[in-house]
Design an enzyme around this catalytic site. Sequence first.
Site, mmCIF file in Angstrom:
data_model
loop_
_atom_site.group_PDB
_atom_site.id
_atom_site.type_symbol
_atom_site.label_atom_id
_atom_site.label_comp_id
_atom_site.label_asym_id
_atom_site.label_seq_id
_atom_site.Cartn_x
_atom_site.Cartn_y
_atom_site.Cartn_z
ATOM 1 N N CYS A 260 0.838 -1.202 0.000
ATOM 2 C CA CYS A 260 0.000 0.000 0.000
ATOM 3 C C CYS A 260 0.872 1.251 0.000
ATOM 4 O O CYS A 260 1.756 1.400 0.839
ATOM 5 C CB CYS A 260 -0.892 -0.008 1.234
ATOM 6 S SG CYS A 260 -1.863 1.473 1.416
ATOM 7 N N CYS B 295 -1.415 6.262 6.819
ATOM 8 C CA CYS B 295 -2.698 5.734 7.289
ATOM 9 C C CYS B 295 -2.537 5.102 8.667
ATOM 10 O O CYS B 295 -1.539 4.461 8.951
ATOM 11 C CB CYS B 295 -3.204 4.708 6.283
ATOM 12 S SG CYS B 295 -4.682 3.846 6.780
ATOM 13 N N CYS C 279 -2.774 0.251 9.223
ATOM 14 C CA CYS C 279 -1.737 -0.789 9.296
ATOM 15 C C CYS C 279 -0.473 -0.171 9.892
ATOM 16 O O CYS C 279 0.122 0.704 9.286
ATOM 17 C CB CYS C 279 -1.386 -1.285 7.900
ATOM 18 S SG CYS C 279 -2.714 -2.178 7.093
ATOM 19 N N CYS D 180 -7.440 -0.480 -0.621
ATOM 20 C CA CYS D 180 -6.938 -0.854 0.689
ATOM 21 C C CYS D 180 -6.627 -2.335 0.637
ATOM 22 O O CYS D 180 -7.433 -3.125 0.149
ATOM 23 C CB CYS D 180 -7.982 -0.562 1.761
ATOM 24 S SG CYS D 180 -7.550 -1.269 3.354
ATOM 25 N N GLN E 146 -16.565 -11.066 14.466
ATOM 26 C CA GLN E 146 -15.119 -11.048 14.217
ATOM 27 C C GLN E 146 -14.830 -10.590 12.792
ATOM 28 O O GLN E 146 -15.538 -10.986 11.867
ATOM 29 C CB GLN E 146 -14.541 -12.446 14.436
ATOM 30 C CG GLN E 146 -14.690 -12.961 15.854
ATOM 31 C CD GLN E 146 -13.628 -12.412 16.796
ATOM 32 O OE1 GLN E 146 -12.745 -11.672 16.397
ATOM 33 N NE2 GLN E 146 -13.732 -12.771 18.065
ATOM 34 N N TYR F 173 -19.045 -13.454 27.600
ATOM 35 C CA TYR F 173 -18.767 -12.413 26.596
ATOM 36 C C TYR F 173 -19.008 -13.018 25.209
ATOM 37 O O TYR F 173 -18.124 -13.040 24.358
ATOM 38 C CB TYR F 173 -17.321 -11.901 26.683
ATOM 39 C CG TYR F 173 -16.879 -11.495 28.063
ATOM 40 C CD1 TYR F 173 -17.020 -10.174 28.489
ATOM 41 C CD2 TYR F 173 -16.324 -12.425 28.938
ATOM 42 C CE1 TYR F 173 -16.609 -9.795 29.765
ATOM 43 C CE2 TYR F 173 -15.915 -12.058 30.210
ATOM 44 C CZ TYR F 173 -16.054 -10.747 30.613
ATOM 45 O OH TYR F 173 -15.638 -10.383 31.867
ATOM 46 N N GLU G 206 -23.803 -12.177 27.609
ATOM 47 C CA GLU G 206 -23.342 -11.032 26.826
ATOM 48 C C GLU G 206 -24.097 -9.781 27.276
ATOM 49 O O GLU G 206 -25.284 -9.841 27.557
ATOM 50 C CB GLU G 206 -23.580 -11.340 25.337
ATOM 51 C CG GLU G 206 -23.660 -10.177 24.394
ATOM 52 C CD GLU G 206 -22.357 -9.408 24.245
ATOM 53 O OE1 GLU G 206 -21.285 -10.032 24.147
ATOM 54 O OE2 GLU G 206 -22.423 -8.168 24.236
ATOM 55 N N ASP H 260 -14.114 -14.567 26.618
ATOM 56 C CA ASP H 260 -13.570 -13.811 25.485
ATOM 57 C C ASP H 260 -13.858 -12.328 25.718
ATOM 58 O O ASP H 260 -14.642 -11.720 24.997
ATOM 59 C CB ASP H 260 -14.221 -14.312 24.178
ATOM 60 C CG ASP H 260 -13.638 -13.643 22.932
ATOM 61 O OD1 ASP H 260 -12.659 -12.893 23.058
ATOM 62 O OD2 ASP H 260 -14.179 -13.877 21.834
ATOM 63 N N CYS I 260 -8.028 -10.467 23.445
ATOM 64 C CA CYS I 260 -7.530 -9.550 22.415
ATOM 65 C C CYS I 260 -6.502 -8.599 23.019
ATOM 66 O O CYS I 260 -6.056 -7.666 22.369
ATOM 67 C CB CYS I 260 -8.674 -8.795 21.766
ATOM 68 S SG CYS I 260 -9.718 -7.933 22.927
HETATM 69 N N1 SAH Z 1 -17.007 -14.214 21.689
HETATM 70 C C1 SAH Z 1 -17.602 -13.280 20.752
HETATM 71 C C2 SAH Z 1 -17.473 -11.812 21.168
HETATM 72 C C3 SAH Z 1 -16.159 -11.364 21.705
HETATM 73 S S1 SAH Z 1 -15.960 -9.609 21.827
HETATM 74 C C4 SAH Z 1 -17.024 -13.510 19.376
HETATM 75 O O1 SAH Z 1 -15.986 -14.135 19.222
HETATM 76 O O2 SAH Z 1 -17.622 -13.040 18.407
HETATM 77 C C5 SAH Z 1 -16.363 -9.263 23.471
HETATM 78 C C6 SAH Z 1 -17.857 -9.193 23.731
HETATM 79 O O3 SAH Z 1 -18.009 -8.895 25.127
HETATM 80 C C7 SAH Z 1 -18.609 -8.105 22.989
HETATM 81 O O4 SAH Z 1 -19.713 -8.679 22.336
HETATM 82 C C8 SAH Z 1 -19.071 -7.142 24.106
HETATM 83 O O5 SAH Z 1 -20.327 -6.562 23.848
HETATM 84 C C9 SAH Z 1 -19.131 -8.048 25.299
HETATM 85 N N2 SAH Z 1 -18.986 -7.437 26.643
HETATM 86 C C10 SAH Z 1 -18.294 -6.349 27.005
HETATM 87 N N3 SAH Z 1 -18.304 -6.188 28.331
HETATM 88 C C11 SAH Z 1 -19.042 -7.209 28.846
HETATM 89 C C12 SAH Z 1 -19.411 -7.607 30.176
HETATM 90 N N4 SAH Z 1 -19.013 -6.908 31.219
HETATM 91 N N5 SAH Z 1 -20.134 -8.717 30.311
HETATM 92 C C13 SAH Z 1 -20.537 -9.441 29.236
HETATM 93 N N6 SAH Z 1 -20.217 -9.113 27.963
HETATM 94 C C14 SAH Z 1 -19.482 -8.009 27.765
#
Ligand code: SAH
Length: 473
Positions: free
Chosen positions: A72, A78, A81, A181, A304, A333, A354, A403, A430
């Site tokens: 790029c 930018c 990246c 991009c 994702q 999550y 969630e 997650d 993450c």
């Molecule tokens: N496991 C899913 C989402 C992961 S991202 C996947 O792989 O697609 C993290 C997620 O946590 C998001 O959807 C966000 O809305 C949620 N989140 C954030 N804080 C939270 C909390 N305190 N309790 C429950 N979920 C939460």
Amino acid sequence: MVQKNQELIVTIEAMGSEGEGIGRIDGYALFVKDAVAGDVVKVKVMKAKKNYAYARLMEIITPSKDRITPPCSIARQCGGCQIQHMDYQAQLTYKHNKVKNCLERIGGFHVVEVEEGFDGTPSFDSVDGKKTIAMEPVLGMEDPFYYRNKTQFPVGVNKEGKAVTGFYAARTHSIIQTEECFIQAKVNEELLRIIREFIDEFGISTYDEETHKGLVRHILTRVGYTTKEIMVCLVINGTKLPHADVLIERLQAVPGMTSICLNVNREKTNVILGERCETLWGQSYITDYIGDVKFQISPLSFYQVNPVQTERLYGQALDYANLQGNEVVWDLYCGIGTISLFLAKSAKEVYGVEIVPQAIEDAKVNAEINGIENATFYVGAAEEVVPELYRTKGIKADVIMVDPPRKGCAESLLDTIVAMAPNRVVYVSCDPATLARDIKYLAEHGYEVKKARAVDMFPNSVHVESVCLLTRK
Ligand code: SAH
């Protein structure tokens, strides 16, 4: 003493967590954006502090063996990246080491590098009093380009008054016009061209952050990796898009167009999406697959962004969960239930938690369209819902999957996990810093951290995902 505006020649020895090169002059550290470990560079000092300085890359005198010419042409300006100028294998090594460093420095563990699929424990369980973690090689992408299935482009005008769509320059809010991009779906180029021409032709105003005036703020696109279905969502500072019928007609002609919608955001904020969406044409969602599970994805749901690597990440998480079919699994999550539904076939029962209500609505629909009947979803903060259910209903788990977003898990949730005493905890993260903090806590409360692995979900950026397996002692 190093001073502002001074020009220096320095060898870059290491890379910082934001992808910046780090060099030293008599022990004094220089942080140089866009420099790569192994480069010898000429830099200009921009900001000098007592023990370190930020310097600008002026000239590459001898390039590192890890340096490549980024595909790029605007990679450096930018903000998208940060490390496209690094050879992909070097990017992977950088990410692996980023996770490893956090596990060692923040977690206080000793990392033992093992081969892929390693199944056992390192031959020693502690080194210098530190507990060991077996770390598998980073899971990279075969073709680290054109992977993103979702992009949000800011819209503005240039000096000539013509519409621009692109990305913010690093650390600013000025938009760089982006014709192509290299990390997102190719079809976006055509979608953006159609929208820019439409804006210019009908004199539609674009949003100005300073004055809070103008209509079109952002363009959100999503593309189904398997289905090739396309969603275009215009985020507007108003309720109506003039001449929408013309835009609809033009976008509709793009093969795969499935959903055209408006999102209303009238707030003075840098949060991109408002709460309300209106479908202008087609469906209110697109669908896509992860493995053989089908998902409906609406504009506001978290999904994702790298479908190829998502499948591998979930595959790794499933592997760590080691399900036999008779387990009760909690997926905390859970977003729109992606991991939960991916696991459901291999478990007896899956429970997802969630915080976003719309995501849970999607999760339920997604369970239904896949004929999955052993998944139940709860709305709320994991650190409130799970302790409450444990206290009132005495819920149990064989495996808990978490997650969380970057800030990691609340300690009250970790305490409940410990009390629920699942045999396995699989932590998908993450942010390796909060991962290291949280698994350290679990390791102090009866869990053994078995394995960890970095997964590259975001090639060419500095972000890194990781998965970690903990078992009960
Ligand atoms: N496991 C899913 C989402 C992961 S991202 C996947 O792989 O697609 C993290 C997620 O946590 C998001 O959807 C966000 O809305 C949620 N989140 C954030 N804080 C939270 C909390 N305190 N309790 C429950 N979920 C939460």
